[in-house]
Design an enzyme around this catalytic site. Structure first.
Site, PDB file in Angstrom:
ATOM      1  N   THR A  88      97.274 116.062 107.879  1.00 36.66           N
ATOM      2  CA  THR A  88      96.472 114.973 106.905  1.00 36.66           C
ATOM      3  C   THR A  88      95.934 116.011 105.374  1.00 36.66           C
ATOM      4  OG1 THR A  88      94.620 115.228 107.957  1.00 36.66           O
ATOM      5  CG2 THR A  88      96.062 113.419 108.641  1.00 36.66           C
ATOM      6  N   GLY A 145      86.676 112.240 119.886  1.00 35.36           N
ATOM      7  CA  GLY A 145      87.255 111.585 120.952  1.00 35.36           C
ATOM      8  C   GLY A 145      86.878 110.197 120.968  1.00 35.36           C
ATOM      9  N   GLY A 180      81.827 111.115 117.523  1.00 35.40           N
ATOM     10  CA  GLY A 180      82.616 111.972 118.350  1.00 35.40           C
ATOM     11  C   GLY A 180      83.953 111.853 118.144  1.00 35.40           C
ATOM     12  N   ASP A 222      82.159 106.909 102.899  1.00 35.13           N
ATOM     13  CA  ASP A 222      81.994 107.571 103.813  1.00 35.13           C
ATOM     14  C   ASP A 222      83.314 107.980 104.558  1.00 35.13           C
ATOM     15  OD1 ASP A 222      81.079 109.125 106.141  1.00 35.13           O
ATOM     16  OD2 ASP A 222      79.605 107.254 106.522  1.00 35.13           O
ATOM     17  N   ASN A 226      80.108 111.697 120.600  1.00 31.57           N
ATOM     18  CA  ASN A 226      78.749 112.161 120.187  1.00 31.57           C
ATOM     19  C   ASN A 226      77.822 111.007 119.675  1.00 31.57           C
ATOM     20  OD1 ASN A 226      79.608 114.894 120.110  1.00 31.57           O
ATOM     21  ND2 ASN A 226      80.415 114.770 118.336  1.00 31.57           N
ATOM     22  N   ASP A 231      90.222 110.300 112.242  1.00 30.72           N
ATOM     23  CA  ASP A 231      90.182 109.851 113.505  1.00 30.72           C
ATOM     24  C   ASP A 231      90.916 108.333 113.350  1.00 30.72           C
ATOM     25  OD1 ASP A 231      88.824 111.939 114.475  1.00 30.72           O
ATOM     26  OD2 ASP A 231      86.745 110.826 114.182  1.00 30.72           O
ATOM     27  N   ASN A 289      86.082 108.141 118.552  1.00 31.70           N
ATOM     28  CA  ASN A 289      86.486 107.348 117.455  1.00 31.70           C
ATOM     29  C   ASN A 289      88.004 107.360 117.362  1.00 31.70           C
ATOM     30  OD1 ASN A 289      83.930 107.756 116.339  1.00 31.70           O
ATOM     31  ND2 ASN A 289      84.482 109.397 115.011  1.00 31.70           N
ATOM     32  N   ASN A 320      94.248 119.118 109.674  1.00 28.75           N
ATOM     33  CA  ASN A 320      94.198 118.990 108.377  1.00 28.75           C
ATOM     34  C   ASN A 320      94.497 120.481 107.640  1.00 28.75           C
ATOM     35  OD1 ASN A 320      91.743 120.716 108.761  1.00 28.75           O
ATOM     36  ND2 ASN A 320      90.530 119.093 108.451  1.00 28.75           N
TER      37      ASN A 320
HETATM   38  O1  RIB Z   1      85.373 112.907 113.242  1.00 30.47           O
HETATM   39  C1  RIB Z   1      84.208 112.430 112.738  1.00 30.47           C
HETATM   40  C2  RIB Z   1      83.246 112.711 113.957  1.00 30.47           C
HETATM   41  O2  RIB Z   1      82.991 114.188 113.957  1.00 30.47           O
HETATM   42  C3  RIB Z   1      81.957 112.134 113.868  1.00 30.47           C
HETATM   43  O3  RIB Z   1      81.678 111.206 114.559  1.00 30.47           O
HETATM   44  C4  RIB Z   1      81.302 113.419 114.527  1.00 30.47           C
HETATM   45  O4  RIB Z   1      80.549 112.957 115.920  1.00 30.47           O
HETATM   46  C5  RIB Z   1      82.106 114.631 114.684  1.00 30.47           C
HETATM   47  O5  RIB Z   1      82.549 114.868 115.814  1.00 30.47           O
END
Ligand code: RIB
Length: 306
Positions: free
Chosen positions: A211, A40, A38, A237, A10, A243, A42, A179
């Site tokens: 988690t 994936g 995204g 943040d 993303n 991820d 990450n 989660n």
């Molecule tokens: O898990 C975080 C991600 O969730 C963000 O980077 C966003 O793109 C969503 O997919």
């Protein structure tokens, strides 16, 4: 052992706010950033930074070239990725002063995977390797079925929850990563009590990672249960914390670490992640995680087993 991630990618449009916008409200944001993200992408980056050999499979649009570059820079193999003339997936993310986020997704090319592409990609892999999935792409159920039938291990991060998940062959998973919201959706429960036990009863052969944010994490595998507390850190943040946990957790389980060491590693990595803004860019490398763990910078992480 290789990880092949059929992962979402993303473009993250991130707005910093004091508190999330309420229904009917219009408000100014404090700052704006465009990040690579995204679940994936990450997770591929987290798994690679942990030390895994990772191949990312997926589709980006005409605007997604920088996402592929980000993966490459993290050492992820992108040779199986494809591009189309459509638009890439994106996310509108509000990050509040508490560090919590609220995410609105547009699937874009993440929702345009084809059966032909999946079959061609899976043909490159052999029994014993691991397929990683999130619930941000289309054909998730099909990929689970095809990969498991080929003898590949499959790990699914069932995020975000959607009712479609309940029709997927989850019993074929080697690992289900959830989660509390996702776990409750899968077991069809309103409450948060006994979620891991209910999942373990429904999928006894599957390893389950639950988690719990500030309440740590729990694992079920082969009849054994584990729990770990979280690190007490100030969150800037929380985007990509889950991820990061997933990528480091997979490093531990694929490289023969004990479950206690695996959980300490993943917990420390995600604690480092929440102290930085952004998604992919906030994921630490293994050298940093190991050093923080060794020096007990976040105090002692207690793993219980029963
Ligand atoms: O898990 C975080 C991600 O969730 C963000 O980077 C966003 O793109 C969503 O997919």
């Amino acid at each position: 052992m290789r990880i092949i991630n059929f992962g979402s990618l993303n473009i993250d449009y991130v707005y910093r706010v004091d508190q999330f916008v309420k229904p009917g409200e219009t408000k100014h944001s404090k700052s704006y950033m465009v990040n690579s993200g995204g679940k994936g992408l990450n997770q591929s980056i987290a798994a690679a930074r942990a030390g895994n050999e990772v191949l990312h499979a997926g589709l980006i649009g005409r605007d997604g070239g920088f996402l592929v570059e980000k993966l490459k820079m993290a050492g992820v193999d992108v040779s199986l990725m494809t591009q189309s003339e459509e638009v890439s997936g994106h996310a509108i993310i509000q990050v509040a002063d508490s560090g919590q986020n609220s995410i609105l997704l547009y699937g874009g090319t993440n929702q345009m995977l084809t059966e032909g592409y999946i079959e061609r990609t899976l043909a490159e892999f052999k029994s014993g390797e691991l397929v990683l999935l999130q619930n941000e792409t289309n054909l998730v159920g099909e990929i689970i079925g095809k990969a498991a039938d080929k003898g590949l291990m499959v790990a699914l991060n069932a995020a975000p929850y959607s009712m479609a998940l309940n029709a997927y062959p989850l019993e074929k998973l080697s690992w289900l990563i959830v989660n509390e919201v996702e776990a409750a959706g899968i077991v069809g429960d309103e409450g948060t009590d006994g979620l891991l036990e209910k999942l373990a009863k429904a999928y006894p052969e599957t390893g389950i990672l639950l988690t719990l944010g500030v309440n740590g994490a729990r694992v079920y595998q082969h009849g054994k249960h584990f729990s770990i507390n979280s690190c007490q850190v100030e969150a800037v943040d929380t985007t990509a914390a889950g991820d990061t946990f997933t990528g480091y957790f997979l490093y531990g389980v694929l490289n023969g670490l004990s479950m206690a060491d695996t959980l300490r590693l993943a917990t420390t990595a995600s604690a480092l992640c929440v102290q930085r803004p952004g998604a992919a860019d906030s994921i630490p490398v293994m050298a940093e995680v190991s050093q923080v763990l060794e020096n007990e910078v976040f105090g002692q992480l207690e793993v219980k087993q029963w």
